[in-house]
Design an enzyme around this catalytic site. Structure first.
Site, PDB file in Angstrom:
ATOM      1  N   GLY A   1       0.799  -1.213   0.000  1.00 27.83           N
ATOM      2  CA  GLY A   1       0.000   0.000   0.000  1.00 27.83           C
ATOM      3  C   GLY A   1       0.833   1.264   0.000  1.00 27.83           C
ATOM      4  O   GLY A   1       0.365   2.315  -0.437  1.00 27.83           O
TER       5      GLY A   1
ATOM      6  N   ASN B   1      -8.169   4.469   5.638  1.00 26.51           N
ATOM      7  CA  ASN B   1      -8.030   4.720   4.204  1.00 26.51           C
ATOM      8  C   ASN B   1      -9.115   4.015   3.425  1.00 26.51           C
ATOM      9  O   ASN B   1      -9.577   2.947   3.789  1.00 26.51           O
ATOM     10  CB  ASN B   1      -6.632   4.308   3.717  1.00 26.51           C
ATOM     11  CG  ASN B   1      -6.569   2.868   3.236  1.00 26.51           C
ATOM     12  OD1 ASN B   1      -6.910   2.573   2.079  1.00 26.51           O
ATOM     13  ND2 ASN B   1      -6.158   1.951   4.109  1.00 26.51           N
TER      14      ASN B   1
ATOM     15  N   PHE C   1      -7.452   0.780  -4.215  1.00 27.19           N
ATOM     16  CA  PHE C   1      -6.493   0.200  -5.179  1.00 27.19           C
ATOM     17  C   PHE C   1      -6.201   1.163  -6.334  1.00 27.19           C
ATOM     18  O   PHE C   1      -6.304   0.804  -7.507  1.00 27.19           O
ATOM     19  CB  PHE C   1      -7.001  -1.127  -5.760  1.00 27.19           C
ATOM     20  CG  PHE C   1      -7.112  -2.275  -4.799  1.00 27.19           C
ATOM     21  CD1 PHE C   1      -6.476  -2.261  -3.568  1.00 27.19           C
ATOM     22  CD2 PHE C   1      -7.843  -3.409  -5.148  1.00 27.19           C
ATOM     23  CE1 PHE C   1      -6.582  -3.339  -2.692  1.00 27.19           C
ATOM     24  CE2 PHE C   1      -7.950  -4.488  -4.286  1.00 27.19           C
ATOM     25  CZ  PHE C   1      -7.329  -4.447  -3.055  1.00 27.19           C
TER      26      PHE C   1
ATOM     27  N   SER D   1      -8.993  -6.336   1.243  1.00 27.25           N
ATOM     28  CA  SER D   1      -9.184  -4.887   1.339  1.00 27.25           C
ATOM     29  C   SER D   1     -10.675  -4.575   1.467  1.00 27.25           C
ATOM     30  O   SER D   1     -11.484  -5.120   0.714  1.00 27.25           O
ATOM     31  CB  SER D   1      -8.631  -4.192   0.098  1.00 27.25           C
ATOM     32  OG  SER D   1      -9.135  -2.874   0.055  1.00 27.25           O
TER      33      SER D   1
ATOM     34  N   ASN E   1     -12.025  -1.878   0.595  1.00 27.49           N
ATOM     35  CA  ASN E   1     -12.372  -0.751  -0.263  1.00 27.49           C
ATOM     36  C   ASN E   1     -12.714  -1.106  -1.708  1.00 27.49           C
ATOM     37  O   ASN E   1     -12.899  -0.226  -2.532  1.00 27.49           O
ATOM     38  CB  ASN E   1     -11.234   0.276  -0.235  1.00 27.49           C
ATOM     39  CG  ASN E   1     -10.979   0.751   1.187  1.00 27.49           C
ATOM     40  OD1 ASN E   1     -11.921   1.059   1.914  1.00 27.49           O
ATOM     41  ND2 ASN E   1      -9.732   0.759   1.604  1.00 27.49           N
ATOM     42  N   THR E   2     -12.760  -2.400  -2.019  1.00 32.18           N
ATOM     43  CA  THR E   2     -13.254  -2.838  -3.327  1.00 32.18           C
ATOM     44  C   THR E   2     -14.506  -3.664  -3.053  1.00 32.18           C
ATOM     45  O   THR E   2     -14.405  -4.710  -2.395  1.00 32.18           O
ATOM     46  CB  THR E   2     -12.188  -3.674  -4.065  1.00 32.18           C
ATOM     47  OG1 THR E   2     -11.064  -2.841  -4.330  1.00 32.18           O
ATOM     48  CG2 THR E   2     -12.726  -4.226  -5.384  1.00 32.18           C
TER      49      THR E   2
ATOM     50  N   LYS F   1      -3.547 -12.786   1.739  1.00 26.12           N
ATOM     51  CA  LYS F   1      -3.634 -11.789   2.819  1.00 26.12           C
ATOM     52  C   LYS F   1      -5.071 -11.696   3.285  1.00 26.12           C
ATOM     53  O   LYS F   1      -5.977 -11.482   2.483  1.00 26.12           O
ATOM     54  CB  LYS F   1      -3.145 -10.433   2.305  1.00 26.12           C
ATOM     55  CG  LYS F   1      -3.133  -9.351   3.380  1.00 26.12           C
ATOM     56  CD  LYS F   1      -2.343  -8.138   2.930  1.00 26.12           C
ATOM     57  CE  LYS F   1      -2.351  -7.031   3.966  1.00 26.12           C
ATOM     58  NZ  LYS F   1      -1.583  -5.874   3.567  1.00 26.12           N
TER      59      LYS F   1
ATOM     60  N   THR G   1      -2.606  -9.105   9.345  1.00 25.58           N
ATOM     61  CA  THR G   1      -3.859  -8.919   8.651  1.00 25.58           C
ATOM     62  C   THR G   1      -3.843  -7.628   7.836  1.00 25.58           C
ATOM     63  O   THR G   1      -2.968  -6.784   8.009  1.00 25.58           O
ATOM     64  CB  THR G   1      -5.041  -8.765   9.650  1.00 25.58           C
ATOM     65  OG1 THR G   1      -4.859  -7.518  10.364  1.00 25.58           O
ATOM     66  CG2 THR G   1      -5.142  -9.893  10.605  1.00 25.58           C
ATOM     67  N   ASN G   2      -4.901  -7.462   7.063  1.00 27.52           N
ATOM     68  CA  ASN G   2      -5.187  -6.190   6.406  1.00 27.52           C
ATOM     69  C   ASN G   2      -5.827  -5.220   7.414  1.00 27.52           C
ATOM     70  O   ASN G   2      -5.849  -5.502   8.612  1.00 27.52           O
ATOM     71  CB  ASN G   2      -6.113  -6.450   5.202  1.00 27.52           C
ATOM     72  CG  ASN G   2      -5.826  -5.512   4.050  1.00 27.52           C
ATOM     73  OD1 ASN G   2      -5.703  -4.307   4.255  1.00 27.52           O
ATOM     74  ND2 ASN G   2      -5.725  -6.037   2.844  1.00 27.52           N
ATOM     75  N   THR G   3      -6.363  -4.128   6.921  1.00 32.88           N
ATOM     76  CA  THR G   3      -7.039  -3.145   7.794  1.00 32.88           C
ATOM     77  C   THR G   3      -8.407  -3.679   8.227  1.00 32.88           C
ATOM     78  O   THR G   3      -8.924  -4.628   7.645  1.00 32.88           O
ATOM     79  CB  THR G   3      -7.239  -1.821   7.035  1.00 32.88           C
ATOM     80  OG1 THR G   3      -7.980  -2.104   5.844  1.00 32.88           O
ATOM     81  CG2 THR G   3      -5.925  -1.182   6.651  1.00 32.88           C
TER      82      THR G   3
ATOM     83  N   TYR H   1       3.079  -0.443   8.349  1.00 36.32           N
ATOM     84  CA  TYR H   1       2.860   0.703   7.464  1.00 36.32           C
ATOM     85  C   TYR H   1       2.548   1.951   8.293  1.00 36.32           C
ATOM     86  O   TYR H   1       3.304   2.928   8.280  1.00 36.32           O
ATOM     87  CB  TYR H   1       1.723   0.375   6.486  1.00 36.32           C
ATOM     88  CG  TYR H   1       1.393   1.452   5.467  1.00 36.32           C
ATOM     89  CD1 TYR H   1       1.671   2.801   5.698  1.00 36.32           C
ATOM     90  CD2 TYR H   1       0.805   1.123   4.258  1.00 36.32           C
ATOM     91  CE1 TYR H   1       1.367   3.780   4.758  1.00 36.32           C
ATOM     92  CE2 TYR H   1       0.497   2.102   3.304  1.00 36.32           C
ATOM     93  CZ  TYR H   1       0.775   3.423   3.573  1.00 36.32           C
ATOM     94  OH  TYR H   1       0.469   4.385   2.644  1.00 36.32           O
TER      95      TYR H   1
HETATM   96  C1  FMN Z   1      -2.943   4.120   3.112  1.00 35.86           C
HETATM   97  C2  FMN Z   1      -2.924   2.622   3.144  1.00 35.86           C
HETATM   98  C3  FMN Z   1      -3.024   1.918   1.959  1.00 35.86           C
HETATM   99  C4  FMN Z   1      -3.022   0.532   1.975  1.00 35.86           C
HETATM  100  N1  FMN Z   1      -3.093  -0.150   0.792  1.00 35.86           N
HETATM  101  C5  FMN Z   1      -3.035  -1.492   0.797  1.00 35.86           C
HETATM  102  C6  FMN Z   1      -3.055  -2.206  -0.423  1.00 35.86           C
HETATM  103  O1  FMN Z   1      -3.107  -1.638  -1.511  1.00 35.86           O
HETATM  104  N2  FMN Z   1      -3.012  -3.570  -0.353  1.00 35.86           N
HETATM  105  C7  FMN Z   1      -2.923  -4.249   0.829  1.00 35.86           C
HETATM  106  O2  FMN Z   1      -2.867  -5.481   0.829  1.00 35.86           O
HETATM  107  N3  FMN Z   1      -2.878  -3.578   2.006  1.00 35.86           N
HETATM  108  C8  FMN Z   1      -2.929  -2.234   2.005  1.00 35.86           C
HETATM  109  N4  FMN Z   1      -2.890  -1.571   3.194  1.00 35.86           N
HETATM  110  C9  FMN Z   1      -2.861  -2.331   4.453  1.00 35.86           C
HETATM  111  C10 FMN Z   1      -1.454  -2.516   5.004  1.00 35.86           C
HETATM  112  O3  FMN Z   1      -0.659  -3.263   4.124  1.00 35.86           O
HETATM  113  C11 FMN Z   1      -1.508  -3.240   6.362  1.00 35.86           C
HETATM  114  O4  FMN Z   1      -2.012  -4.535   6.181  1.00 35.86           O
HETATM  115  C12 FMN Z   1      -2.381  -2.502   7.373  1.00 35.86           C
HETATM  116  O5  FMN Z   1      -2.237  -1.124   7.254  1.00 35.86           O
HETATM  117  C13 FMN Z   1      -2.067  -2.910   8.799  1.00 35.86           C
HETATM  118  O6  FMN Z   1      -0.748  -2.582   9.143  1.00 35.86           O
HETATM  119  P1  FMN Z   1      -0.375  -1.240   9.982  1.00 35.86           P
HETATM  120  O7  FMN Z   1      -1.279  -1.198  11.164  1.00 35.86           O
HETATM  121  O8  FMN Z   1       1.079  -1.407  10.315  1.00 35.86           O
HETATM  122  O9  FMN Z   1      -0.603  -0.103   9.048  1.00 35.86           O
HETATM  123  C14 FMN Z   1      -2.904  -0.175   3.200  1.00 35.86           C
HETATM  124  C15 FMN Z   1      -2.783   0.545   4.383  1.00 35.86           C
HETATM  125  C16 FMN Z   1      -2.790   1.920   4.377  1.00 35.86           C
HETATM  126  C17 FMN Z   1      -2.648   2.661   5.676  1.00 35.86           C
END
Ligand code: FMN
Length: 368
Positions: free
Chosen positions: A68, A116, A120, A182, A184-185, A222, A250-252, A326
């Site tokens: 991301g 966020n 994508f 994600s 968001n899709t 993921k 995990t993802n968000t 991230y």
């Molecule tokens: C702005 C933003 C964009 C992200 N875009 C993606 C993405 O395109 N694909 C994905 O698998 N995860 C994406 N993530 C999720 C991160 O890879 C990660 O799984 C998530 O933020 C949890 O980690 P963190 O708490 O350290 O941020 C995104 C996160 C943020 C904050």
């Protein structure tokens, strides 16, 4: 220094603009040989004890940058210069797409969190594959490629879209990630249901093998922190059944738990995925559950709310061979990876474990 910069500059800017500005600076510095050598010497020191083998790859450390941040593979060396030992690019979709309308990234500073709904935004698999093909790496970094579904592609044709990306990108990937998590899709996360996930992962595996016959590109999935526990188990069982190489947890999250300090209720309710500190507990739980289920049969990657070396260490003890982050990078800046490495090496030295590999899952094994 970064705190001052954050307060005076970044915190006054739109978060997405701030991201682009910071990332441009990183790339500029990385283009100047003398500068990047100096910065890497300071920010990316190697620790012998953190050497890691995972997914058939040799890494200097278990810690990398989550997907991301560099969606289009434009700044891998700059990120390696800051100490990230693997960089997961993407999410890349079959076709290029602009993502959701702005404003789509929000900072919840008191909670050390982000929301966020980027959706994508990326250049698409063809352009990103061409960029990776022409890349002349300066630093030895593992490059993961995270793929997802193009928004306009109907859910029934999702597999073909992932296959297109896998065929184009697998030749340039040290590992490939199928992102079905994600928020968001629309409809994406329903692909996590086992009856949908099985044919999808099988098709992507075959596509990667077709595209790269000489090498078995490791394939990971993921997952979302919002899965019910039984669904986490079901994905774990499926991963074992299919011989998948790894699971990223995990993802968000779409939940809004763990937030208590951000005073603006409208901000908290913004649509999108929440990341950062409030995600820590659930991501750790999911990881623990996965490790209890799959043990050492599958490589687990812990991500979600990691802010410091202690958090990274807890993920290792819970079963993660690799860890990523991230959001804390946004709040802590360019010294972040360095501090994680330094602290993790110190933590290992004072632990009862001879190697990092010995520590992986130790907490779960003792509590079983
Ligand atoms: C702005 C933003 C964009 C992200 N875009 C993606 C993405 O395109 N694909 C994905 O698998 N995860 C994406 N993530 C999720 C991160 O890879 C990660 O799984 C998530 O933020 C949890 O980690 P963190 O708490 O350290 O941020 C995104 C996160 C943020 C904050």
């Amino acid at each position: 220094m970064y705190r001052i910069l954050f307060t005076l500059l970044f915190s006054r800017m739109d978060p997405e603009e701030a991201h682009h500005l910071a990332f441009r600076w990183i790339r500029r510095v990385a283009r100047v040989p003398v500068l990047r050598t100096f910065v890497a010497a300071v920010l990316a020191p190697r620790y012998e004890e953190l050497r890691t083998e995972a997914l058939g790859l040799r890494l200097h450390s278990p810690f990398g940058l989550a997907a991301g941040f560099d969606k289009n593979a434009v700044g891998i060396d700059g990120l390696a210069m800051l100490g990230f030992d693997h960089v997961e690019i993407g999410t890349v979709t079959g076709e290029p797409q602009p993502g959701n309308p702005r404003k789509r990234l929000f900072r919840l500073v008191p909670d050390r969190a982000l929301i966020n709904r980027m959706g994508f935004n990326n250049d698409g698999s063809l352009a990103v594959a061409a960029r990776l093909a022409s890349r002349r790496p300066v630093f030895r970094t593992v490059v993961g490629v995270n793929i997802g579904k193009t928004k306009v592609v109907p859910e029934a044709e999702a597999a073909a879209d992932y296959v297109k990306s896998a065929e184009r990108l697998a030749p340039h990937a040290d590992y490939l990630v199928v992102n079905v998590s994600s928020p968001n899709t629309p409809g994406l996360r329903s692909l996590q249901a086992v009856d949908q996930l099985r044919p999808l992962l099988t098709a992507v595996r075959e596509a990667a093998d077709r595209a790269v016959p000489a090498r078995r590109v490791p394939l990971l999935v993921k997952i979302a922190p919002d899965l019910a526990d039984e669904d986490v188990d079901a994905v774990a069982d499926l991963a074992v059944e299919l011989g998948l190489d790894g699971i990223i947890a995990t993802n968000t999250t779409i939940a809004r738990e763990g937030l208590g300090l951000t005073s603006d209720p409208a901000l908290v309710q913004e649509t999108g995925g929440l990341s950062g500190a409030p995600l820590k507990a659930r991501s750790l739980d999911v990881l623990r559950r996965l490790y209890a289920r799959v043990g050492d049969r599958i490589t687990l990657v812990g991500v979600g709310g990691i802010e410091n070396a202690e958090d990274a260490w807890q993920r290792v003890l819970a079963g993660a061979t690799l860890v990523q982050g991230y959001s804390a990078f946004v709040y802590q800046g360019p010294l972040w990876a360095r501090s994680i490495h330094k602290g993790l090496a110190a933590r290992l030295r004072t632990s009862p474990y001879a190697t990092l590999a010995d520590a992986v899952g130790a907490d779960v094994r003792t509590s079983a």
